[in-house]
Design a protein around this motif. Structure first.
Motif, PDB file in Angstrom:
ATOM      1  N   ARG A  53      22.417  46.105  33.724  1.00 18.03           N
ATOM      2  CA  ARG A  53      23.807  46.549  33.803  1.00 18.03           C
ATOM      3  C   ARG A  53      24.694  45.453  34.355  1.00 18.03           C
ATOM      4  O   ARG A  53      24.213  44.506  34.970  1.00 18.03           O
ATOM      5  N   TYR A  54      25.976  45.649  34.176  1.00 22.10           N
ATOM      6  CA  TYR A  54      26.895  44.696  34.799  1.00 22.10           C
ATOM      7  C   TYR A  54      27.989  45.452  35.537  1.00 22.10           C
ATOM      8  O   TYR A  54      28.355  46.571  35.176  1.00 22.10           O
ATOM      9  N   LEU A  55      28.435  44.812  36.598  1.00 22.23           N
ATOM     10  CA  LEU A  55      29.563  45.338  37.357  1.00 22.23           C
ATOM     11  C   LEU A  55      30.325  44.132  37.884  1.00 22.23           C
ATOM     12  O   LEU A  55      29.790  43.336  38.653  1.00 22.23           O
ATOM     13  N   ILE A  56      31.543  43.982  37.422  1.00 20.32           N
ATOM     14  CA  ILE A  56      32.360  42.864  37.871  1.00 20.32           C
ATOM     15  C   ILE A  56      32.767  43.109  39.322  1.00 20.32           C
ATOM     16  O   ILE A  56      33.216  44.196  39.669  1.00 20.32           O
ATOM     17  N   ASP A  57      32.564  42.097  40.137  1.00 19.65           N
ATOM     18  CA  ASP A  57      32.949  42.181  41.545  1.00 19.65           C
ATOM     19  C   ASP A  57      34.415  42.606  41.641  1.00 19.65           C
ATOM     20  O   ASP A  57      35.306  41.891  41.164  1.00 19.65           O
ATOM     21  N   PRO A  58      34.691  43.772  42.246  1.00 18.47           N
ATOM     22  CA  PRO A  58      36.061  44.294  42.251  1.00 18.47           C
ATOM     23  C   PRO A  58      37.077  43.360  42.914  1.00 18.47           C
ATOM     24  O   PRO A  58      38.215  43.252  42.459  1.00 18.47           O
ATOM     25  N   GLN A  59      36.643  42.678  43.969  1.00 14.97           N
ATOM     26  CA  GLN A  59      37.563  41.752  44.644  1.00 14.97           C
ATOM     27  C   GLN A  59      37.908  40.557  43.770  1.00 14.97           C
ATOM     28  O   GLN A  59      39.049  40.116  43.706  1.00 14.97           O
ATOM     29  N   GLU A  60      36.876  40.078  43.092  1.00 12.81           N
ATOM     30  CA  GLU A  60      37.071  38.964  42.178  1.00 12.81           C
ATOM     31  C   GLU A  60      38.004  39.398  41.039  1.00 12.81           C
ATOM     32  O   GLU A  60      38.907  38.666  40.642  1.00 12.81           O
ATOM     33  N   GLN A  61      37.763  40.589  40.546  1.00 13.53           N
ATOM     34  CA  GLN A  61      38.580  41.122  39.453  1.00 13.53           C
ATOM     35  C   GLN A  61      40.051  41.215  39.871  1.00 13.53           C
ATOM     36  O   GLN A  61      40.951  40.852  39.113  1.00 13.53           O
ATOM     37  N   PHE A  62      40.266  41.670  41.081  1.00 12.35           N
ATOM     38  CA  PHE A  62      41.624  41.785  41.605  1.00 12.35           C
ATOM     39  C   PHE A  62      42.320  40.427  41.635  1.00 12.35           C
ATOM     40  O   PHE A  62      43.471  40.274  41.214  1.00 12.35           O
ATOM     41  N   LYS A  63      41.580  39.418  42.103  1.00 12.13           N
ATOM     42  CA  LYS A  63      42.132  38.058  42.159  1.00 12.13           C
ATOM     43  C   LYS A  63      42.459  37.545  40.761  1.00 12.13           C
ATOM     44  O   LYS A  63      43.486  36.906  40.542  1.00 12.13           O
ATOM     45  N   ILE A  64      41.554  37.803  39.833  1.00 10.91           N
ATOM     46  CA  ILE A  64      41.751  37.345  38.447  1.00 10.91           C
ATOM     47  C   ILE A  64      42.982  38.017  37.835  1.00 10.91           C
ATOM     48  O   ILE A  64      43.803  37.367  37.195  1.00 10.91           O
ATOM     49  N   PHE A  65      43.115  39.315  38.075  1.00 10.93           N
ATOM     50  CA  PHE A  65      44.291  40.042  37.556  1.00 10.93           C
ATOM     51  C   PHE A  65      45.583  39.409  38.052  1.00 10.93           C
ATOM     52  O   PHE A  65      46.551  39.276  37.322  1.00 10.93           O
ATOM     53  N   LYS A  66      45.571  39.024  39.331  1.00  6.91           N
ATOM     54  CA  LYS A  66      46.774  38.394  39.910  1.00  6.91           C
ATOM     55  C   LYS A  66      47.066  37.058  39.254  1.00  6.91           C
ATOM     56  O   LYS A  66      48.214  36.724  38.967  1.00  6.91           O
ATOM     57  N   GLU A  67      45.983  36.306  39.015  1.00  5.01           N
ATOM     58  CA  GLU A  67      46.155  34.997  38.404  1.00  5.01           C
ATOM     59  C   GLU A  67      46.652  35.121  36.956  1.00  5.01           C
ATOM     60  O   GLU A  67      47.528  34.371  36.526  1.00  5.01           O
ATOM     61  N   ILE A  68      46.102  36.093  36.249  1.00  6.09           N
ATOM     62  CA  ILE A  68      46.504  36.317  34.859  1.00  6.09           C
ATOM     63  C   ILE A  68      48.003  36.639  34.805  1.00  6.09           C
ATOM     64  O   ILE A  68      48.739  36.130  33.966  1.00  6.09           O
ATOM     65  N   GLU A  69      48.417  37.454  35.746  1.00 13.59           N
ATOM     66  CA  GLU A  69      49.825  37.838  35.814  1.00 13.59           C
ATOM     67  C   GLU A  69      50.707  36.633  36.124  1.00 13.59           C
ATOM     68  O   GLU A  69      51.753  36.430  35.504  1.00 13.59           O
ATOM     69  N   LYS A  70      50.223  35.824  37.065  1.00 10.44           N
ATOM     70  CA  LYS A  70      50.967  34.633  37.470  1.00 10.44           C
ATOM     71  C   LYS A  70      51.134  33.654  36.311  1.00 10.44           C
ATOM     72  O   LYS A  70      52.165  33.018  36.152  1.00 10.44           O
ATOM     73  N   GLU A  71      50.087  33.557  35.503  1.00  7.00           N
ATOM     74  CA  GLU A  71      50.099  32.640  34.354  1.00  7.00           C
ATOM     75  C   GLU A  71      50.836  33.235  33.163  1.00  7.00           C
ATOM     76  O   GLU A  71      50.892  32.633  32.092  1.00  7.00           O
ATOM     77  N   ASN A  72      51.305  34.455  33.354  1.00  2.77           N
ATOM     78  CA  ASN A  72      52.025  35.130  32.281  1.00  2.77           C
ATOM     79  C   ASN A  72      51.146  35.397  31.049  1.00  2.77           C
ATOM     80  O   ASN A  72      51.608  35.320  29.912  1.00  2.77           O
ATOM     81  N   LEU A  73      49.888  35.710  31.340  1.00  6.76           N
ATOM     82  CA  LEU A  73      48.943  36.034  30.263  1.00  6.76           C
ATOM     83  C   LEU A  73      48.573  37.516  30.353  1.00  6.76           C
ATOM     84  O   LEU A  73      49.079  38.234  31.220  1.00  6.76           O
ATOM     85  N   GLU A  74      47.719  37.929  29.446  1.00  8.54           N
ATOM     86  CA  GLU A  74      47.232  39.306  29.469  1.00  8.54           C
ATOM     87  C   GLU A  74      45.716  39.295  29.461  1.00  8.54           C
ATOM     88  O   GLU A  74      45.107  38.400  28.900  1.00  8.54           O
ATOM     89  N   MET A  75      45.121  40.345  30.024  1.00  9.95           N
ATOM     90  CA  MET A  75      43.684  40.495  29.875  1.00  9.95           C
ATOM     91  C   MET A  75      43.435  40.953  28.440  1.00  9.95           C
ATOM     92  O   MET A  75      43.966  41.968  28.002  1.00  9.95           O
ATOM     93  N   LEU A  76      42.660  40.161  27.696  1.00  8.94           N
ATOM     94  CA  LEU A  76      42.408  40.510  26.293  1.00  8.94           C
ATOM     95  C   LEU A  76      41.049  41.153  26.100  1.00  8.94           C
ATOM     96  O   LEU A  76      40.876  41.994  25.224  1.00  8.94           O
ATOM     97  N   ALA A  77      40.086  40.715  26.908  1.00 10.10           N
ATOM     98  CA  ALA A  77      38.729  41.205  26.692  1.00 10.10           C
ATOM     99  C   ALA A  77      37.884  41.109  27.946  1.00 10.10           C
ATOM    100  O   ALA A  77      38.181  40.336  28.854  1.00 10.10           O
ATOM    101  N   ILE A  78      36.841  41.924  27.954  1.00 14.67           N
ATOM    102  CA  ILE A  78      35.817  41.846  28.987  1.00 14.67           C
ATOM    103  C   ILE A  78      34.523  41.535  28.252  1.00 14.67           C
ATOM    104  O   ILE A  78      34.218  42.174  27.243  1.00 14.67           O
ATOM    105  N   TYR A  79      33.816  40.527  28.715  1.00 12.10           N
ATOM    106  CA  TYR A  79      32.553  40.209  28.035  1.00 12.10           C
ATOM    107  C   TYR A  79      31.374  40.406  28.961  1.00 12.10           C
ATOM    108  O   TYR A  79      31.488  40.302  30.179  1.00 12.10           O
ATOM    109  N   HIS A  80      30.242  40.724  28.357  1.00  9.25           N
ATOM    110  CA  HIS A  80      28.987  40.723  29.107  1.00  9.25           C
ATOM    111  C   HIS A  80      27.834  40.474  28.146  1.00  9.25           C
ATOM    112  O   HIS A  80      27.996  40.582  26.938  1.00  9.25           O
ATOM    113  N   SER A  81      26.695  40.139  28.743  1.00  5.74           N
ATOM    114  CA  SER A  81      25.560  39.812  27.891  1.00  5.74           C
ATOM    115  C   SER A  81      24.547  40.939  27.876  1.00  5.74           C
ATOM    116  O   SER A  81      24.454  41.737  28.819  1.00  5.74           O
ATOM    117  N   HIS A  82      23.830  41.019  26.787  1.00  2.00           N
ATOM    118  CA  HIS A  82      22.649  41.876  26.680  1.00  2.00           C
ATOM    119  C   HIS A  82      21.469  40.937  26.555  1.00  2.00           C
ATOM    120  O   HIS A  82      21.399  40.155  25.616  1.00  2.00           O
TER     121      HIS A  82
END
Ligand code: ZN
Length: 136
Positions: A53-82
């Motif tokens: 299974r995968y679970l993205i570290d929530p704190q890391e995710q929060f930081k990434i969301f902030k950075e994406i917003e700052k860069e004026n981008l959007e979250m397009l996808a979430i990837y994981h491996s099988h």
């Protein structure tokens, strides 16, 4: 939803991340604009059972969301491996799919030399395969 556009180098970067994380599942976030991926954010998998299974570290995710917003981008996808199964969303993947507007990319390492990537939208537990175009 429409297509997701990825560069070959970005795909290679994700494959590398997935191989490095093996035998655990890798996960991360793709951000960009107008369906074109611009940035890859590999994240830590903090699931207690990271080999299935995968679970993205929530704190890391929060930081990434902030950075994406700052860069004026959007979250397009979430990837994981099988690591041992095909590139199709598992029951858990569907249960954890909280974002109806993003693509869920699954990279299968069943054949580690030739990873397979597939893109899906998951809305209310319904899986639909989406197009992903790889460009130079
Ligand atoms: Zn999965």
């Amino acid at each position: 939803m429409s297509k997701l556009y990825l560069k070959k180098t970005q795909l290679t970067e994700m494959f590398t991340h997935c191989r490095e994380t093996f035998p655990n599942e890798a996960c991360g976030i793709l951000a960009g604009k107008d369906e074109q991926v611009d940035k890859i954010y590999p994240t830590k998998n903090v699931s207690p059972t990271p080999y299935t299974r995968y679970l993205i570290d929530p704190q890391e995710q929060f930081k990434i969301f902030k950075e994406i917003e700052k860069e004026n981008l959007e979250m397009l996808a979430i990837y994981h491996s099988h690591t041992h199964t095909h590139a199709y969303p598992s029951k858990t993947d569907c249960e954890l799919a909280n974002y109806p507007d993003v693509f869920y990319l699954i990279i299968s390492l069943v054949n580690p030399k030739e990873p397979v990537v597939k893109s899906y939208s998951i809305v209310d537990g319904k899986i639909k395969e989406e197009e992903v175009e790889i460009n130079d």
